[in-house]
Design an enzyme around this catalytic site. Structure first.
Site: not given
Ligand code: GRF
Length: 216
Positions: A95, A111
């Protein structure tokens, strides 16, 4: 008390969106998801929003000539829906700084590592290559740097002998599904503030003790 209205931004599977949907379904949970936005029409998470009867919109970033135009549409849509907080949940689009500034301390991300270690992509493979014994996940306020910003909640997850990126990702994901609703609840309860770029949580108790890997 009115529940905090939240917008969730996704690009894919949406399992963290699902964890937030499930948490918000509890009768006294202090937040509600007002809107889901995806930047891809094929994001599987859109079906989760539909199943929960949450309004969802798709804005394909490729349809916009400039990042600012895409961000402006997000901004207008989130504001119109009355959102007071935006949760990035696997949103694979950086963003712009105007958007990040506009939502300062009202924009959070999850994350899959213990930040500030291992920001960026291919996290779990890099964690395994580094040979660390613990990894985990982090929910943090978003700043302009990638995977940067004041940390709200972290969960530690052991790396096991024989893990590959997939087995480790699955273990970390379980932790994510606990950490993200917890962070949302603490914020919606008004217990989280940022001071000098560190998060202070009112009435927060850290777990006691030391966790050792390998277990002794
Ligand atoms: C997760 O591991 C999150 O930490 C990262 O991207 C992934 C998304 O998974 N930022 P989901 O789409 O929520 O299943």
């Amino acid at each position: 008390m009115a529940r905090l209205k939240v917008g969730v931004l996704i690009s894919g599977r949406g399992s963290n969106l699902q964890a937030l949907i499930d948490a918000c379904a509890a009768p006294r949970f202090p937040a509600e998801i007002a809107l889901v936005i995806a930047n891809r029409a094929d994001a599987a998470g859109l079906a989760r929003a539909a199943a929960a009867k949450i309004p969802a919109k798709v804005f394909a970033h490729g349809d916009f000539a400039k990042r600012d135009e895409f961000d402006a549409v997000l901004e207008a849509t989130l504001t119109e829906a009355g959102c007071g907080l935006v949760c990035l949940a696997g949103f694979m689009r950086i963003l712009g700084s105007a958007f990040v500034r506009r939502w300062r301390d009202k924009l959070i991300n999850i994350h899959p590592s213990l930040l500030p270690a291992f920001p960026g992509l291919d996290t779990h493979a890099r964690v395994i290559a580094a040979g660390v014994r613990f990894t985990g996940c982090t929910v943090h306020f978003v700043r302009e740097g990638v995977d940067d910003g004041p940390i709200i909640v972290q969960a530690a997850v052991p790396v096991q002998t024989g893990d590959d990126a997939d087995t480790l990702a699955a273990r970390v994901l379980e932790a994510e599904h606990r950490a993200y609703p917890l962070a949302l609840r603490l914020i919606a309860e008004g217990r989280v503030r940022v001071e000098s770029e560190r998060v202070i949580i009112e009435g927060h108790k850290a777990p006691h003790g030391i966790v050792v890997n390998p277990a002794d």
